[in-house]
Design a protein around this motif. Structure first.
Motif, PDB file in Angstrom:
ATOM      1  N   VAL A  44      25.313  28.681 -14.989  1.00  0.00           N
ATOM      2  CA  VAL A  44      26.023  29.144 -13.788  1.00  0.00           C
ATOM      3  C   VAL A  44      25.498  30.505 -13.340  1.00  0.00           C
ATOM      4  O   VAL A  44      25.362  30.782 -12.141  1.00  0.00           O
ATOM      5  CB  VAL A  44      27.536  29.202 -14.055  1.00  0.00           C
ATOM      6  CG1 VAL A  44      28.283  29.739 -12.837  1.00  0.00           C
ATOM      7  CG2 VAL A  44      28.063  27.828 -14.431  1.00  0.00           C
ATOM      8  N   LEU A  45      25.162  31.349 -14.292  1.00  0.00           N
ATOM      9  CA  LEU A  45      24.730  32.711 -13.990  1.00  0.00           C
ATOM     10  C   LEU A  45      23.305  32.772 -13.458  1.00  0.00           C
ATOM     11  O   LEU A  45      22.992  33.595 -12.590  1.00  0.00           O
ATOM     12  CB  LEU A  45      24.857  33.576 -15.244  1.00  0.00           C
ATOM     13  CG  LEU A  45      24.221  34.968 -15.210  1.00  0.00           C
ATOM     14  CD1 LEU A  45      24.946  35.860 -14.204  1.00  0.00           C
ATOM     15  CD2 LEU A  45      24.246  35.597 -16.601  1.00  0.00           C
ATOM     16  N   LEU A  46      22.427  31.936 -13.962  1.00  0.00           N
ATOM     17  CA  LEU A  46      20.989  32.092 -13.730  1.00  0.00           C
ATOM     18  C   LEU A  46      20.600  32.136 -12.249  1.00  0.00           C
ATOM     19  O   LEU A  46      19.841  33.032 -11.848  1.00  0.00           O
ATOM     20  CB  LEU A  46      20.236  30.969 -14.441  1.00  0.00           C
ATOM     21  CG  LEU A  46      18.704  31.084 -14.429  1.00  0.00           C
ATOM     22  CD1 LEU A  46      18.274  32.384 -15.098  1.00  0.00           C
ATOM     23  CD2 LEU A  46      18.080  29.875 -15.117  1.00  0.00           C
ATOM     24  N   PRO A  47      21.038  31.222 -11.366  1.00  0.00           N
ATOM     25  CA  PRO A  47      20.593  31.301  -9.971  1.00  0.00           C
ATOM     26  C   PRO A  47      21.015  32.574  -9.249  1.00  0.00           C
ATOM     27  O   PRO A  47      20.344  33.008  -8.304  1.00  0.00           O
ATOM     28  CB  PRO A  47      21.225  30.062  -9.325  1.00  0.00           C
ATOM     29  CG  PRO A  47      21.497  29.137 -10.450  1.00  0.00           C
ATOM     30  CD  PRO A  47      21.866  30.021 -11.602  1.00  0.00           C
ATOM     31  N   GLY A  48      22.113  33.174  -9.666  1.00  0.00           N
ATOM     32  CA  GLY A  48      22.579  34.391  -9.015  1.00  0.00           C
ATOM     33  C   GLY A  48      22.342  35.642  -9.815  1.00  0.00           C
ATOM     34  O   GLY A  48      22.987  36.676  -9.558  1.00  0.00           O
ATOM     35  N   ALA A  49      21.410  35.590 -10.799  1.00  0.00           N
ATOM     36  CA  ALA A  49      21.162  36.765 -11.632  1.00  0.00           C
ATOM     37  C   ALA A  49      20.638  37.934 -10.811  1.00  0.00           C
ATOM     38  O   ALA A  49      20.948  39.101 -11.103  1.00  0.00           O
ATOM     39  CB  ALA A  49      20.178  36.406 -12.746  1.00  0.00           C
ATOM     40  N   VAL A  50      19.854  37.664  -9.799  1.00  0.00           N
ATOM     41  CA  VAL A  50      19.386  38.699  -8.874  1.00  0.00           C
ATOM     42  C   VAL A  50      19.220  38.041  -7.506  1.00  0.00           C
ATOM     43  O   VAL A  50      18.712  36.925  -7.396  1.00  0.00           O
ATOM     44  CB  VAL A  50      18.067  39.347  -9.344  1.00  0.00           C
ATOM     45  CG1 VAL A  50      16.962  38.314  -9.481  1.00  0.00           C
ATOM     46  CG2 VAL A  50      17.654  40.481  -8.427  1.00  0.00           C
ATOM     47  N   SER A  51      19.686  38.707  -6.493  1.00  0.00           N
ATOM     48  CA  SER A  51      19.636  38.164  -5.134  1.00  0.00           C
ATOM     49  C   SER A  51      18.751  39.040  -4.256  1.00  0.00           C
ATOM     50  O   SER A  51      18.491  40.211  -4.556  1.00  0.00           O
ATOM     51  CB  SER A  51      21.043  38.074  -4.542  1.00  0.00           C
ATOM     52  OG  SER A  51      21.613  39.364  -4.411  1.00  0.00           O
ATOM     53  N   GLY A  52      18.299  38.437  -3.164  1.00  0.00           N
ATOM     54  CA  GLY A  52      17.486  39.206  -2.222  1.00  0.00           C
ATOM     55  C   GLY A  52      18.253  40.340  -1.581  1.00  0.00           C
ATOM     56  O   GLY A  52      17.681  41.390  -1.271  1.00  0.00           O
ATOM     57  N   LEU A  53      19.556  40.166  -1.395  1.00  0.00           N
ATOM     58  CA  LEU A  53      20.369  41.237  -0.818  1.00  0.00           C
ATOM     59  C   LEU A  53      20.412  42.454  -1.730  1.00  0.00           C
ATOM     60  O   LEU A  53      20.321  43.600  -1.261  1.00  0.00           O
ATOM     61  CB  LEU A  53      21.779  40.713  -0.553  1.00  0.00           C
ATOM     62  CG  LEU A  53      22.769  41.724   0.031  1.00  0.00           C
ATOM     63  CD1 LEU A  53      22.306  42.209   1.393  1.00  0.00           C
ATOM     64  CD2 LEU A  53      24.165  41.113   0.126  1.00  0.00           C
ATOM     65  N   SER A  54      20.527  42.232  -3.033  1.00  0.00           N
ATOM     66  CA  SER A  54      20.559  43.353  -3.985  1.00  0.00           C
ATOM     67  C   SER A  54      19.245  44.120  -3.959  1.00  0.00           C
ATOM     68  O   SER A  54      19.229  45.358  -3.960  1.00  0.00           O
ATOM     69  CB  SER A  54      20.835  42.821  -5.390  1.00  0.00           C
ATOM     70  OG  SER A  54      22.063  42.124  -5.436  1.00  0.00           O
ATOM     71  N   ILE A  55      18.134  43.406  -3.919  1.00  0.00           N
ATOM     72  CA  ILE A  55      16.825  44.069  -3.883  1.00  0.00           C
ATOM     73  C   ILE A  55      16.660  44.855  -2.588  1.00  0.00           C
ATOM     74  O   ILE A  55      16.166  45.990  -2.589  1.00  0.00           O
ATOM     75  CB  ILE A  55      15.704  43.026  -4.044  1.00  0.00           C
ATOM     76  CG1 ILE A  55      15.822  42.324  -5.394  1.00  0.00           C
ATOM     77  CG2 ILE A  55      14.334  43.681  -3.910  1.00  0.00           C
ATOM     78  CD1 ILE A  55      14.845  41.178  -5.575  1.00  0.00           C
ATOM     79  N   LEU A  56      17.086  44.276  -1.479  1.00  0.00           N
ATOM     80  CA  LEU A  56      16.948  44.958  -0.193  1.00  0.00           C
ATOM     81  C   LEU A  56      17.798  46.221  -0.131  1.00  0.00           C
ATOM     82  O   LEU A  56      17.340  47.269   0.363  1.00  0.00           O
ATOM     83  CB  LEU A  56      17.340  44.001   0.927  1.00  0.00           C
ATOM     84  CG  LEU A  56      17.196  44.531   2.361  1.00  0.00           C
ATOM     85  CD1 LEU A  56      15.748  44.860   2.658  1.00  0.00           C
ATOM     86  CD2 LEU A  56      17.731  43.513   3.358  1.00  0.00           C
ATOM     87  N   VAL A  57      19.022  46.159  -0.645  1.00  0.00           N
ATOM     88  CA  VAL A  57      19.889  47.348  -0.643  1.00  0.00           C
ATOM     89  C   VAL A  57      19.301  48.456  -1.504  1.00  0.00           C
ATOM     90  O   VAL A  57      19.260  49.633  -1.106  1.00  0.00           O
ATOM     91  CB  VAL A  57      21.301  46.960  -1.134  1.00  0.00           C
ATOM     92  CG1 VAL A  57      22.150  48.207  -1.380  1.00  0.00           C
ATOM     93  CG2 VAL A  57      21.985  46.068  -0.116  1.00  0.00           C
ATOM     94  N   MET A  58      18.796  48.118  -2.674  1.00  0.00           N
ATOM     95  CA  MET A  58      18.231  49.140  -3.564  1.00  0.00           C
ATOM     96  C   MET A  58      16.915  49.692  -3.008  1.00  0.00           C
ATOM     97  O   MET A  58      16.623  50.881  -3.154  1.00  0.00           O
ATOM     98  CB  MET A  58      18.016  48.550  -4.956  1.00  0.00           C
ATOM     99  CG  MET A  58      19.299  48.111  -5.645  1.00  0.00           C
ATOM    100  SD  MET A  58      20.593  49.379  -5.674  1.00  0.00           S
ATOM    101  CE  MET A  58      19.777  50.699  -6.539  1.00  0.00           C
ATOM    102  N   ARG A  59      16.117  48.858  -2.393  1.00  0.00           N
ATOM    103  CA  ARG A  59      14.877  49.353  -1.783  1.00  0.00           C
ATOM    104  C   ARG A  59      15.187  50.370  -0.693  1.00  0.00           C
ATOM    105  O   ARG A  59      14.541  51.427  -0.606  1.00  0.00           O
ATOM    106  CB  ARG A  59      14.074  48.190  -1.206  1.00  0.00           C
ATOM    107  CG  ARG A  59      12.823  48.612  -0.442  1.00  0.00           C
ATOM    108  CD  ARG A  59      12.134  47.430   0.186  1.00  0.00           C
ATOM    109  NE  ARG A  59      10.985  47.850   0.968  1.00  0.00           N
ATOM    110  CZ  ARG A  59      11.042  48.231   2.241  1.00  0.00           C
ATOM    111  NH1 ARG A  59      12.209  48.223   2.878  1.00  0.00           N
ATOM    112  NH2 ARG A  59       9.950  48.609   2.888  1.00  0.00           N
ATOM    113  N   THR A  60      16.166  50.067   0.152  1.00  0.00           N
ATOM    114  CA  THR A  60      16.558  51.000   1.208  1.00  0.00           C
ATOM    115  C   THR A  60      17.065  52.311   0.627  1.00  0.00           C
ATOM    116  O   THR A  60      16.776  53.396   1.153  1.00  0.00           O
ATOM    117  CB  THR A  60      17.629  50.361   2.095  1.00  0.00           C
ATOM    118  OG1 THR A  60      17.147  49.107   2.597  1.00  0.00           O
ATOM    119  CG2 THR A  60      17.973  51.255   3.261  1.00  0.00           C
ATOM    120  N   ALA A  61      17.817  52.241  -0.452  1.00  0.00           N
ATOM    121  CA  ALA A  61      18.345  53.460  -1.078  1.00  0.00           C
ATOM    122  C   ALA A  61      17.223  54.307  -1.674  1.00  0.00           C
ATOM    123  O   ALA A  61      17.228  55.536  -1.542  1.00  0.00           O
ATOM    124  CB  ALA A  61      19.347  53.079  -2.165  1.00  0.00           C
TER     125      ALA A  61
END
Length: 355
Positions: free
Chosen positions: A222-239
């Protein structure tokens, strides 16, 4: 001889002086006084002709403007005041409408969960406030399903998703923001493309991958597909892009490597963005229903959203218990948000301030 001399002086000296003084006075009287009088008269006349009418005209115009000005300006002031009042009133009206649309369903569900069996929940006699509030519906939820077990499963998946999204998302975002490598633009373009692709499109391929890994009917699956999302990467890149490079350059001069600059310098500076990623990750993992329903088969491994479906099957005619189960599922989300709301709103503004 002395008498003749005095007489001659009296005849010659005195009349001459008197005549000279008389002529001098006459000349001054004729030339000086009339000239001054004439000049003063002409000055007074000119002032009377030129100065006074002008002043009177100016005073009359000033009085006319003073009397006519407020009357002409009243409509403008009223229209300006009406415009100033209409703007905030419209904004507050829209905010009130949005509040009703967003908070209204939640309040209705809460009211339904607190109503007793004899109170109507449909029809014209329904009221928002329960006449006899009760917590018995929440007790019925715990009797029908192992709600605490399901809450534990959902908590494991949600908190694990928060950790993986914050850590992996921060690492990927830092690499895209600070590191120079070949194909960085293509990776970022693929990341943006993944944000617009619905999960239902790739769900079959994801399930085949999970099954090949032997993770079906497990919480890790259940966890594996949502372990990291594109939204999380985009938010951290912007920060990370909003951080000044001078701090990291100073750390590099002191001998800090790439990992040390990321872990000790950059990551502590974006705590607000980490809170944003954490809140969204917890929300998505806790509310996910479709993917756990596909992967999980054993009821003991069900998450809370999947387990709540048994309430609608068992208590078809009693929506009060269903509403109570929904409130149980919503309370953790509210608790997490209110606990991190200060860091959440600070993280939203981190990407908008450069340097």
């Amino acid at each position: 001889m002395s008498e003749r001399t005095e007489r001659s002086e009296g005849r010659e000296g005195m009349p001459g002086q008197q005549g000279m003084s008389e002529r001098t006075e006459r000349s001054e009287g004729r030339e000086g006084m009339p000239g001054q009088q004439g000049m003063s008269e002409r000055t007074e006349r000119s002032e009377g002709r030129e100065g006074m009418p002008g002043r009177l005209g100016m005073s009359e115009r000033t009085e006319r403007r003073a009397t006519a000005g407020p009357r002409a300006a009243r409509p403008t002031r009223r229209s300006a005041g009406a415009g100033r009042f209409a703007g905030p009133a419209l904004r507050y009206l829209l905010l009130l409408l949005m509040t009703v649309l967003l908070v209204g369903p939640f309040l209705w569900q809460l009211s339904t969960a607190l109503k007793s069996t004899g109170e109507p929940i449909y029809g014209p006699d329904t009221t928002l406030l329960p006449a006899h509030p009760t917590l018995g519906n929440f007790g019925k939820v715990t009797e029908v399903i192992p709600v605490w077990r399901y809450i534990g499963n959902s908590a494991i998946v949600a908190f694990a998703s928060v950790v993986t999204n914050c850590l992996l998302g921060a690492m990927a975002g830092y690499a895209l923001a600070r590191m120079r490598f070949r194909g960085r633009g293509a990776v970022f373009a693929a990341l943006l493309a993944s944000l617009v692709v619905p999960f239902e499109v790739i769900m079959v391929n994801v399930f085949l991958t999970v099954r090949s890994l032997g993770l079906v009917d497990t919480l890790l699956g259940v966890l594996l597909p949502g372990a990291v999302s594109g939204l999380s990467i985009l938010v951290m890149r912007t920060a990370f892009l909003a951080l000044p490079r001078e701090t990291e350059e100073a750390a590099a001069i002191d001998g800090a490597g790439e990992w040390a600059r990321f872990w000790r310098v950059a990551l502590p500076s974006v705590r607000g963005s980490l809170a944003v990623v954490g809140v969204f990750s917890f929300l998505f993992a806790w509310d996910d229903f479709l993917w756990p329903l596909i992967v999980l088969k054993n009821p003991d491994n069900f998450t809370l959203t999947v387990g709540l479906q048994y309430l609608s099957g068992t208590f078809t005619n009693d929506q009060r218990v269903v509403a109570a189960g929904t409130m149980i599922a919503v309370v953790p989300l509210l608790a997490v948000f209110f606990a991190l709301q200060r860091m959440f709103f600070r993280g939203i503004g981190e990407g908008g301030v450069k340097g």
